[in-house]
Design a protein around this motif. Sequence first.
Motif: not given
Length: 585
Positions: A82-84, A320-322, A327-336, A380-390
């Motif tokens: 994980l990193g740039p 989760e890292f982002f 950040y708000d992250v959208a994860l697309m899983a094609d296909s489970t 844990t750093n006080g920000t809010t973020g989300s992971v949406s899984v589709i």
Amino acid sequence: MSQATQQDAATGVIESVSGPVVTARDLDARMNDVVYVGDEGLMGEVIEIEGGVTTIQVYEETSGVGPGEPVENTGEPLSVDLGPGMLDAIYDGTQRPLDVLEAKMNSAFLDRGVDAPGIDLEKEWEFHPEVKEGDEVSAGDVVGIVEETVTIDHKVMVPPDSDGGEVVSVESGDYTVEDTVVELDTGEEISMHQEWPVRTPRPAVEKKTPTKPLISGQRVLDGLFPIAKGGTAAIPGPFGSGKTVTQHQLAKWADADIVVYVGCGERGNEMTEVIEDFPELDDPKTGNPLMARTCLIANTSNMPVAARESCIYTGITIAEFFRDMGYDVALMADSTSRWAEAMREISSRLEEMPGEEGYPAYLSARLSQFYERAGFFENTNGTTGSVSVIGAVSPPGGDFSEPVTQNTLRIVKTFWALDADLAERRHFPSINWNESYSLYRDQLDPWFEENVTEDWSEIRQWAIDVLDEESELQEIVQLVGKDALPEDQQLTLEIARYLREAYLQQNAFHPTDTFCPPEKTHLILTTIKTYNDEAFEALDAGVPVEDLVSLDSTPRINRIGVQEDYEEFIEELKDDITEELRGMY
């Protein structure tokens, strides 16, 4: 994870090989340790230990590997770098960068045993500190910013397992990801590079109830079956019903800061379309290339089956890292479904007791573990973020009663059911409005009513009621014909036709109609509602239904979606419909 990170490797010997499942003796290992199998060093993971026998699932083709060859244990779990450098990148299921492997082998085909770090360890990034000497920092705190792409600033964070401390050294400049950018009084050195086990969720303070929608630009989704930022959704459907195109649309237009697209066991041509299209598309929010906020994980159907099991976890860990950055992250899983089929194959080779249709008994638990990592979090750093899984689901023959679909339905809160009959009629997106649902409606309505229009939920419910009534009337029409219905029911069928054609259908390949903002979605409904109200008033006044369904103005309703200046078009159309109907009585 690179072979260069191996530490205190313990060596065992292969006892047997059965497809992607290898057993070894005399290997000192723990569950989920990464091992390198055979003379070629094929990457694998320990999945079972019984007595002196260790069972390994290998993430590469095992043909030619035989008993007696060595197995080396790294002593570390399967982890991602994980990193740039993760954005605008294309990985395989174990986070090997495909462009780096292609350059290393000078071929488009992967050789076995070839490895590379998930991020470039030699590239220098310009680091801008967010802390100064004397500041106290703890796990998760942001200590600096790196411009990863033209769209996204990468936030350098204190690792989650750090004890924290006081900053004693920090300086801006150009650094590689492994260089120390911040030094603490405890002696800890913080770099831009982290490793994290893919099967372990990254820590957060609290999982909150999501209250903001993930705007997709697809009318049927935003208008009738919305998903929240931090929500979960399933898209089941038979072959050819449009699962992949729907997920492509979501990846292109969803209101997320970061998109992680996981192609899990799908055909190579579908991933090729993503790889070719995304670099050419502009982000509607910034105007920059869409790939600048996208990470692709390509694990196609011709790749080793066991790697499908890891690619889902690789994707959710990157997401989760982002999320930890806010950040708000959208994860697309094609296909489970392909992921579940990989688990079924591994389970059968382990000779485990099969569950329904041969899937392992722990199928539901594994699906739950994956979808539970989605959510709207206080970090844990006080920000809010989300992971949406589709997640797309590919039930054989479109049978929604099969185990993967049913177990997914018990977990997710949004269900977008694709219909083969609609697809055959060229109704796209072919989402069946009678079978689909969203459990996020009530908690998202306040946002829509505050940010779009006050009557959002009211007019949506009107549309749902009309479509429900049409569904009931269609059964009668098939028996006695449309002309046998009362005039008010014939008019209802006409209103429902415009709902289906102008509202529920959307052209993904039209430059204007491919994305529909919520304001336009609402105005299309209000136009159809205007026709409904005025037509029923005319009917009550004695106007024959034949005249009401053959107006000159109403066919223009179907052209609203492709109008760029839609507000002026709709206002004029409403006036014309009203004037034409009122002129009849």
